[in-house]
Design an enzyme around this catalytic site. Sequence first.
Site, PDB file in Angstrom:
ATOM      1  N   TYR A  23      -1.959  -0.834  10.412  1.00 34.66           N
ATOM      2  CA  TYR A  23      -2.003  -1.060   8.965  1.00 34.66           C
ATOM      3  C   TYR A  23      -0.757  -0.496   8.291  1.00 34.66           C
ATOM      4  O   TYR A  23      -0.118  -1.179   7.483  1.00 34.66           O
ATOM      5  CB  TYR A  23      -3.259  -0.427   8.382  1.00 34.66           C
ATOM      6  CG  TYR A  23      -3.442  -0.671   6.900  1.00 34.66           C
ATOM      7  CD1 TYR A  23      -3.809  -1.929   6.433  1.00 34.66           C
ATOM      8  CD2 TYR A  23      -3.254   0.343   5.963  1.00 34.66           C
ATOM      9  CE1 TYR A  23      -3.979  -2.176   5.082  1.00 34.66           C
ATOM     10  CE2 TYR A  23      -3.427   0.104   4.611  1.00 34.66           C
ATOM     11  CZ  TYR A  23      -3.784  -1.148   4.174  1.00 34.66           C
ATOM     12  OH  TYR A  23      -3.939  -1.383   2.826  1.00 34.66           O
ATOM     13  N   ILE A  27      -8.256   2.633  -3.546  1.00 35.62           N
ATOM     14  CA  ILE A  27      -8.885   1.842  -4.604  1.00 35.62           C
ATOM     15  C   ILE A  27     -10.300   1.491  -4.138  1.00 35.62           C
ATOM     16  O   ILE A  27     -10.509   1.187  -2.954  1.00 35.62           O
ATOM     17  CB  ILE A  27      -8.100   0.542  -4.881  1.00 35.62           C
ATOM     18  CG1 ILE A  27      -6.607   0.841  -5.146  1.00 35.62           C
ATOM     19  CG2 ILE A  27      -8.720  -0.227  -6.046  1.00 35.62           C
ATOM     20  CD1 ILE A  27      -6.315   1.643  -6.390  1.00 35.62           C
ATOM     21  N   SER A  82       2.182  -2.644   9.108  1.00 32.37           N
ATOM     22  CA  SER A  82       2.161  -3.930   8.411  1.00 32.37           C
ATOM     23  C   SER A  82       2.611  -3.789   6.962  1.00 32.37           C
ATOM     24  O   SER A  82       3.339  -4.643   6.441  1.00 32.37           O
ATOM     25  CB  SER A  82       0.763  -4.545   8.475  1.00 32.37           C
ATOM     26  OG  SER A  82      -0.155  -3.891   7.619  1.00 32.37           O
ATOM     27  N   LYS A  83       2.208  -2.711   6.310  1.00 32.17           N
ATOM     28  CA  LYS A  83       2.579  -2.537   4.912  1.00 32.17           C
ATOM     29  C   LYS A  83       4.047  -2.133   4.752  1.00 32.17           C
ATOM     30  O   LYS A  83       4.690  -2.481   3.755  1.00 32.17           O
ATOM     31  CB  LYS A  83       1.644  -1.526   4.249  1.00 32.17           C
ATOM     32  CG  LYS A  83       0.200  -2.018   4.145  1.00 32.17           C
ATOM     33  CD  LYS A  83       0.086  -3.354   3.420  1.00 32.17           C
ATOM     34  CE  LYS A  83      -1.360  -3.785   3.221  1.00 32.17           C
ATOM     35  NZ  LYS A  83      -1.450  -5.074   2.495  1.00 32.17           N
ATOM     36  N   SER A 100       0.850  -1.192   0.000  1.00 29.57           N
ATOM     37  CA  SER A 100       0.000   0.000   0.000  1.00 29.57           C
ATOM     38  C   SER A 100       0.883   1.238   0.000  1.00 29.57           C
ATOM     39  O   SER A 100       2.043   1.184   0.429  1.00 29.57           O
ATOM     40  CB  SER A 100      -0.897   0.010   1.255  1.00 29.57           C
ATOM     41  OG  SER A 100      -1.556   1.250   1.400  1.00 29.57           O
TER      42      SER A 100
END
Length: 259
Positions: free
Chosen positions: A157, A190, A160-161, A144
Site C-alpha cells: 500500500y 479517514i 503504491s501511494k 495517502s
Amino acid sequence: MPDLKEKVAIITGASSGIGKGTAVEFAQLGAHLALTGRNQENLQATAKACVEAGTPEDKILLVIGDICEEQVQKNLVEQTVQTFGKIDVLVNSAGIAHLASIETTDMAEYDKLMNVNVRSMVALTQLCVPHLIKTKGSIVNVSSVNGMRAFAGLLAYCMSKSAVDQFTRCVALELASKQIRVNSVNPGVIITDVHRRAGLDEERYAKFLEHSKTTHALGRVGDVSEVAKTIAFLASSDASFITGAQVPVDGGRHAMCPR
C-alpha cells in the site's frame, strides 16, 4: 465555494468512501457526474445521494465494473463523452489496502493492489487526456499520507501511494503545456471501510481509531467530507495556479513521527 457548475467529472471508486463523498460534494457544486464502482447497489446509493444533493438524475452516468478491466475503462470514457460531450475533471479515487509486511506479502495480493491503486489510474488517465486537453481540465489523484511517510506492515500500500505521488508530479509536468492541472490529495486516517476491508476486525479497528488520535497533530481522525472538499478545490478554477502538488489532508500527521 468552488465553481464546478456543469463541469463533467469522472469519479472512480464512487461506490464508497472518499469516492462517494467526492461525488456528493461535486453534486452540491453543480457538476455532471460519471461514476464508476464494482458494487451496483452501492453505486446506485451514491447516485441517489447525488440527486438529493442537487444533481438531476439525467446528469448522472453510472458505469458498473472493475476499473482494472480495460473494457470498463474504455466504456467509462466513451460513455461519458457520448452522454455529456466532454470531460472536465478526472478524480482517480479507486483504491484498496492490504495489511502485510515484506515477510508476509502474498504476491497475488500485491499484484491486485498495484493494479487497482496504480495501473488502472495510469490507464484511465491516458484515455482521458485527449478529452481533458480540449477542456483544459484537471486531474485529482487520491493518494495517502502513506505515500509521503513509511509505515510498517503496509508495504504494498505504501509503495503504491508513493507511485501515485510520483505519477502525479510527472504527469503534471507533461501536461502543463496543455494547461491541464494534475494534483493529489494525501489523506491521513479517514473514517471509511478501507481499513476493515484490509483485514481489521471491529475490535482492532476501534483500537486503531483511538490510537490514531495520538498520531494526528489535531488529535482526531478525519471525515470523508474534509477530503472531498479539498478535491473539489483542486479540481476547480480556485486552484488555477496549483499543479504537481501533494496536499495532505491528515490533521498534521505527515509532519509528525509517531507510530
